[in-house]
Design an enzyme around this catalytic site. Structure first.
Site, short mmCIF file in Angstrom:
data_model
loop_
_atom_site.label_atom_id
_atom_site.label_comp_id
_atom_site.label_asym_id
_atom_site.label_seq_id
_atom_site.Cartn_x
_atom_site.Cartn_y
_atom_site.Cartn_z
N SER A 55 -11.27 -7.13 0.33
CA SER A 55 -11.43 -5.69 0.54
C SER A 55 -11.67 -4.95 -0.77
O SER A 55 -12.13 -3.81 -0.76
CB SER A 55 -10.20 -5.11 1.24
OG SER A 55 -9.99 -5.69 2.50
N GLY A 236 -11.72 -5.56 5.38
CA GLY A 236 -12.95 -5.80 4.65
C GLY A 236 -13.37 -4.61 3.82
O GLY A 236 -12.79 -3.53 3.96
N GLY A 238 -16.18 -1.76 1.96
CA GLY A 238 -17.35 -0.96 2.28
C GLY A 238 -17.08 0.24 3.15
O GLY A 238 -15.95 0.55 3.53
N CYS A 264 -7.11 -2.69 9.26
CA CYS A 264 -7.82 -2.10 8.13
C CYS A 264 -9.27 -1.74 8.51
O CYS A 264 -9.48 -0.80 9.25
CB CYS A 264 -7.76 -3.03 6.92
SG CYS A 264 -8.04 -2.20 5.34
N PHE A 265 -10.26 -2.48 8.04
CA PHE A 265 -11.65 -2.21 8.43
C PHE A 265 -11.78 -2.32 9.94
O PHE A 265 -12.54 -1.55 10.56
CB PHE A 265 -12.57 -3.21 7.73
CG PHE A 265 -14.00 -2.75 7.59
CD1 PHE A 265 -14.32 -1.63 6.84
CD2 PHE A 265 -15.03 -3.44 8.19
CE1 PHE A 265 -15.63 -1.21 6.69
CE2 PHE A 265 -16.34 -3.04 8.05
CZ PHE A 265 -16.65 -1.92 7.30
N GLN A 268 -11.02 0.93 11.56
CA GLN A 268 -12.14 1.87 11.47
C GLN A 268 -13.25 1.50 12.45
O GLN A 268 -13.90 2.38 13.03
CB GLN A 268 -12.66 1.88 10.03
CG GLN A 268 -11.62 2.39 9.04
CD GLN A 268 -11.89 1.96 7.61
OE1 GLN A 268 -12.96 1.42 7.29
NE2 GLN A 268 -10.92 2.17 6.73
N ASN A 306 -4.82 -1.09 1.61
CA ASN A 306 -5.98 -1.12 0.73
C ASN A 306 -7.15 -0.53 1.50
O ASN A 306 -7.92 -1.24 2.12
CB ASN A 306 -6.30 -2.54 0.28
CG ASN A 306 -7.59 -2.60 -0.51
OD1 ASN A 306 -8.07 -1.58 -1.00
ND2 ASN A 306 -8.17 -3.77 -0.64
N GLY A 308 -10.09 2.98 1.47
CA GLY A 308 -10.60 4.23 0.91
C GLY A 308 -11.25 5.11 1.96
O GLY A 308 -11.71 6.21 1.65
N PHE A 309 -11.32 4.61 3.21
CA PHE A 309 -11.89 5.37 4.32
C PHE A 309 -10.85 5.46 5.43
O PHE A 309 -9.92 4.65 5.50
CB PHE A 309 -13.16 4.70 4.85
CG PHE A 309 -14.30 4.70 3.86
CD1 PHE A 309 -15.28 5.68 3.90
CD2 PHE A 309 -14.40 3.70 2.89
CE1 PHE A 309 -16.33 5.68 2.99
CE2 PHE A 309 -15.44 3.70 1.98
CZ PHE A 309 -16.41 4.68 2.03
N HIS A 354 -2.08 -3.61 6.31
CA HIS A 354 -2.14 -5.07 6.32
C HIS A 354 -0.80 -5.66 6.77
O HIS A 354 0.10 -5.85 5.94
CB HIS A 354 -2.48 -5.59 4.91
CG HIS A 354 -3.87 -5.30 4.47
ND1 HIS A 354 -4.74 -6.27 4.01
CD2 HIS A 354 -4.56 -4.14 4.42
CE1 HIS A 354 -5.89 -5.71 3.69
NE2 HIS A 354 -5.80 -4.42 3.92
N GLU A 356 -0.02 -8.64 7.53
CA GLU A 356 0.29 -9.99 7.01
C GLU A 356 1.02 -9.90 5.68
O GLU A 356 1.89 -10.70 5.37
CB GLU A 356 -0.99 -10.82 6.87
CG GLU A 356 -1.83 -10.56 5.65
CD GLU A 356 -2.52 -9.22 5.64
OE1 GLU A 356 -2.92 -8.75 4.56
OE2 GLU A 356 -2.67 -8.61 6.72
#
Length: 380
Positions: A55, A236, A238, A264-265, A268, A306, A308-309, A354, A356
């Protein structure tokens, strides 16, 4: 990124932010130049897991903990096959690592993998600057890469931004692989690798799940070829606004009402699949000490982050979507950012952090049990 010969820790180095502020220190890791998005991590431990988290691809990580590298580097804790950060920023690197599992120093590991870093700068001042101005592009230059700061600033401003970056396929596996269940196999899960960490399928395997890790480019037919009892979408890097294929894939899973879990990703992606927007946070959440409330139980958890979006979903109401009713299940207590979503009419949920947490708290490990419960229950 360009790399020169040995000399890490000796050569002068300079960090240049896209707004023109700069910091001078000494090289740490490889000597040369590198570019990325400047972000800070508040974790006091777990630097090895941070460095190998996919990530962090194309990000320059600033460590807020002043002493880094004290336990060296071992061969058991990496979360993936390589270091993914674009650059590394520390204040006081350890002179001599001390841990019974240590095989080499962090400085040596960064150098061997070509990661350009800088040490000896005021990371507190840099972190405060990023909190006030927001995450931004940055360059680290050391040795022969140092030039006039005006030239270096121009290079930083030519580097790609994180907004609009489509990065998941760059870090994901190219070939499918299987992580076998520990003990008796109870379920089969298809895990979509958008930048998955090694501990994630391990946590599922501990619960009797055989995990088929599939590339980010996997099709719906390939997902269902493994006959999954559940589908998982990983973390992940981006901008989620670029992730059209994962969104289309998840919508296909939701249409079949297969139990679904995303982190996380993946959170989103679920947000976009349900029709919510996403947006870039000013400086993001990164570290292993973020307070999140599970609104379904009222419990407050210390969690590892972790991102940023974030997902733009209403906190105060249940939303109607193409897949039934949805609500925000988790929220960050620092800033009220959406940290989880769940569908009320079919088995699907996600969290922004996260669970885990190999290097951090395990307060959220129950979420894997919640996923198991969904797969044990009747299909909608």
């Amino acid at each position: 990124m360009t790399i020169s010969t040995r000399g890490a820790g000796k050569a002068p180095a300079v960090l240049v932010l896209e707004d023109g502020r700069s910091f001078r220190g000494r090289a740490y890791g490889a000597v040369g130049e590198t570019f990325g998005e400047a972000v800070f991590s508040t974790g006091m431990t777990g630097y090895q897991e941070t460095l190998t988290d996919p990530s962090y691809h194309r990000q320059v990580v600033v460590m807020t903990a002043p002493h880094v590298g004290n336990t060296g580097v071992n061969d058991e804790d990496p979360e993936s096959k390589q270091i993914w950060v674009s650059g590394y920023v520390v204040r006081d690197p350890a002179r001599t690592p001390s841990n019974w599992r240590s095989r080499r120093s962090l400085d040596e590991e960064l150098e061997s993998q070509g990661v350009v870093g800088i040490s000896g700068i005021d990371t507190r001042a840099l972190t405060r600057h990023l909190r006030e101005r927001g995450a931004m592009r940055v360059g680290i230059f050391s040795g022969n890469a140092i030039q006039d700061e005006g030239v270096l600033l121009a290079k930083v401003r030519q580097a790609p931004e994180m907004s609009g970056a489509d990065l998941a396929a760059e870090v994901a596996t190219k070939e499918a692989y299987v992580v076998p269940a520990v003990g008796t196999k109870k379920f089969t899960v298809a895990a979509i690798d958008l930048g998955i960490k090694g501990m994630t399928p391990h946590r599922m395997a501990e619960r009797g799940i055989e995990v088929h890790v599939l590339p980010a480019t996997a099709t719906l037919d390939e997902v269902y070829a493994v006959k999954p009892d559940g589908v998982f979408f990983s973390n992940g890097p981006g901008d989620p606004s670029t992730a059209d294929h994962p969104v289309a894939l998840m919508r296909g899973v939701l249409e079949r009402k297969t139990p679904l879990f995303g982190i996380c990703f993946g959170n989103q992606i679920l947000g976009r699949s349900l029709g919510f927007g996403t947006y870039k946070l000013k400086y993001g959440h990164r570290g292993i000490n973020q307070p999140v409330q599970d609104r379904t139980t009222g419990k407050v958890e210390v969690t590892a982050h972790n991102h940023g979006f974030a997902v733009d979903a209403p906190l105060d109401k249940v939303s109607d979507t193409a897949f039934g009713r949805a609500e925000v299940s988790h929220v960050c207590l620092n800033d009220q950012v959406v940290e989880g979503l769940q569908l009320l009419d079919q088995p699907a949920f996600s969290v922004q952090y996260h669970p885990e947490a190999a290097a951090g708290p395990h307060d959220a490990a129950y979420l894997f049990d919640r996923f198991v419960t969904l797969m044990e229950g009747p299909r909608a």
